[in-house]
Scaffold this motif. Sequence first.
Motif, short mmCIF file in Angstrom:
data_model
loop_
_atom_site.label_atom_id
_atom_site.label_comp_id
_atom_site.label_asym_id
_atom_site.label_seq_id
_atom_site.Cartn_x
_atom_site.Cartn_y
_atom_site.Cartn_z
N ILE A 1 0.90 -1.09 -0.09
CA ILE A 1 0.02 0.31 -0.07
C ILE A 1 0.85 1.22 0.22
O ILE A 1 0.51 2.40 -0.40
CB ILE A 1 -1.08 0.13 1.14
N SER A 2 2.11 1.25 0.58
CA SER A 2 2.83 2.32 0.53
C SER A 2 3.11 2.77 -1.25
O SER A 2 3.46 4.01 -0.89
CB SER A 2 4.27 2.08 1.07
N ILE A 3 3.05 2.18 -1.98
CA ILE A 3 3.19 2.47 -3.37
C ILE A 3 2.24 3.69 -3.71
O ILE A 3 2.41 4.76 -4.00
CB ILE A 3 3.11 1.53 -4.33
N GLY A 4 0.77 3.53 -2.98
CA GLY A 4 -0.20 4.52 -3.28
C GLY A 4 -0.10 5.55 -2.22
O GLY A 4 -0.18 6.83 -2.65
N SER A 5 0.58 5.26 -1.15
CA SER A 5 0.71 6.50 -0.16
C SER A 5 1.78 7.33 -0.42
O SER A 5 1.48 8.67 -0.47
CB SER A 5 1.14 5.59 1.30
N LEU A 6 3.02 6.87 -1.04
CA LEU A 6 4.03 7.80 -1.19
C LEU A 6 3.68 8.45 -2.57
O LEU A 6 4.10 9.73 -2.68
CB LEU A 6 5.22 7.05 -1.64
N ALA A 7 2.82 7.85 -3.48
CA ALA A 7 2.52 8.50 -4.61
C ALA A 7 1.64 9.75 -4.54
O ALA A 7 1.60 10.77 -5.11
CB ALA A 7 1.84 7.47 -5.60
N GLY A 8 0.65 9.73 -3.34
CA GLY A 8 -0.24 10.85 -3.19
C GLY A 8 0.42 11.78 -2.43
O GLY A 8 0.27 13.12 -2.53
N ILE A 9 1.37 11.36 -1.44
CA ILE A 9 1.96 12.28 -0.57
C ILE A 9 3.18 12.92 -1.40
O ILE A 9 3.20 14.30 -1.29
CB ILE A 9 2.66 11.58 0.63
N GLY A 10 4.08 12.35 -2.12
CA GLY A 10 4.91 12.84 -2.77
C GLY A 10 5.04 14.23 -3.63
O GLY A 10 5.94 14.80 -3.66
N ARG A 11 3.82 14.34 -4.26
CA ARG A 11 3.69 15.38 -5.12
C ARG A 11 3.59 16.70 -4.22
O ARG A 11 3.80 17.83 -4.86
CB ARG A 11 2.57 15.14 -5.87
N HIS A 12 3.48 16.82 -3.11
CA HIS A 12 3.24 17.84 -2.07
C HIS A 12 4.64 18.25 -1.68
O HIS A 12 4.58 19.10 -1.00
CB HIS A 12 2.23 17.58 -1.05
N TYR A 13 6.00 17.65 -1.90
CA TYR A 13 6.92 17.90 -1.07
C TYR A 13 8.08 17.97 -2.28
O TYR A 13 8.03 16.98 -3.23
CB TYR A 13 7.38 16.88 -0.08
N GLU A 14 9.01 18.76 -2.26
CA GLU A 14 10.29 18.86 -3.03
C GLU A 14 11.21 17.78 -2.66
O GLU A 14 11.96 16.93 -3.45
CB GLU A 14 10.82 20.41 -3.05
N ASN A 15 11.35 17.38 -1.31
CA ASN A 15 12.27 16.50 -0.61
C ASN A 15 11.48 15.78 0.50
O ASN A 15 11.93 16.05 1.73
CB ASN A 15 13.34 17.37 -0.15
N LEU A 16 10.84 14.94 -0.05
CA LEU A 16 9.93 14.11 0.91
C LEU A 16 11.02 12.92 1.65
O LEU A 16 11.40 12.31 1.00
CB LEU A 16 8.82 13.26 0.30
#
Length: 300
Positions: free
Chosen positions: A102-117
Motif C-alpha cells: 500500500i505504500s506505493i499508493g501512499s507515497l505517490a499521493g504524498i510525494g507530489r506535495h514535497y520537493e524533498n519528502l
Amino acid sequence: MQDNMSIIGVPMDLGQSRRGVDMGPSALRYAGAIEKLQELKNDIHDLGDIAIARPDTANAVEASNLKNLKQVMEASEELASIVDQEIKKNRFPVIFGGDHSISIGSLAGIGRHYENLGVIWYDAHGDLNSSETSPSGNIHGMPLAVSLGIGHEKLTNLAGYAPKIKPENIVIIGARSLDPGEKELIREKGIKVYSMHEIDRLGMPNVMKESIDYLKGRTDGVHLSLDLDGLDPSEAPGVGTPVIGGVTYRESHLAMEMLAEAEILTSAEFVEVNPILDDKNKTAAVAVGLMGSLFGEKLK
C-alpha cells in the motif's frame, strides 16, 4: 504535527501470499485506534476502507513475475488520489494497512506535495526488490524500490510522475532481513540503514536522534511507514513475515516519542497487521499503543 487527521483503511492482501492481512484495518479499529487518536487530536475523520478488487486466480501472476499487479496498481491509484485530496485539505493522512504494497499508493499521493519528502521505513525488511531481484514476486517487498523509480513502469509511473522520493531522503530502521539485490541497491544508492546491529550497538535514542537530525536538514516533510514486523515477533506475532531479533516494544515507544517531540512528521502509516496470525489481537493493540506515543500521549 497537525491536529486534523484523516484515517484511510486499505484492506490489501494481494501484495503477498499469506491471507488475513486484509483484516488489518478492522483489527486496528477493533483495538481502539480511532478512540486513541480522538483522545489525542481534536479533529479525526475516519474515511473508512477503500475497496480492493479480487483477482482472477488463473491470472494472478502477470508479466514480469509480479503477483496481482493489476489489482495492486488500481488500489494504489485510488489511495494516491485520496491521500492527495486530504493533504490539499491540510489534513494529516494516517493510513491503516493491509500489506506493505500500500505504500506505493501512499507515497505517490504524498510525494507530489514535497520537493524533498523524507521517509522513515521502520521495518525488518528493506522492501527494495524488483521483479528482477525478488525471490517471490510479492509486491509488498517492492514499494520502496518502486517509489525510487525502480521496477515495473505501471507501478513506478503511478499518479503520473516518478520518482516519488530520493534515496538520500530515506532512513531504514530495524532491518535484519535483506535480499542480495536489496543490499546491492542500498550500497549503490547510499541509502541510510540502521540495522539491528546498529540499534544494539548505538542504542535506540542515538539511532533516532541521528535519523531525525539527518532528515531535518534535508527534507520538507517526513512520512513514517511502520511495518509491525519491525518489532520482534515475541511482541508483535501477527505479521506475515516475522523475523526474530527485532526491535522491542519499549524501544519502539521511545522511537515514536522522539518523533513526536521532533515534530517532523507530515504523514504516517501502520501496515502488515494480520489478525489471523495473531494472539488475541495483540499486534493491533501494540500498533495502537505506538500510535499513542507517536501522536503525543504522555505519562505525566
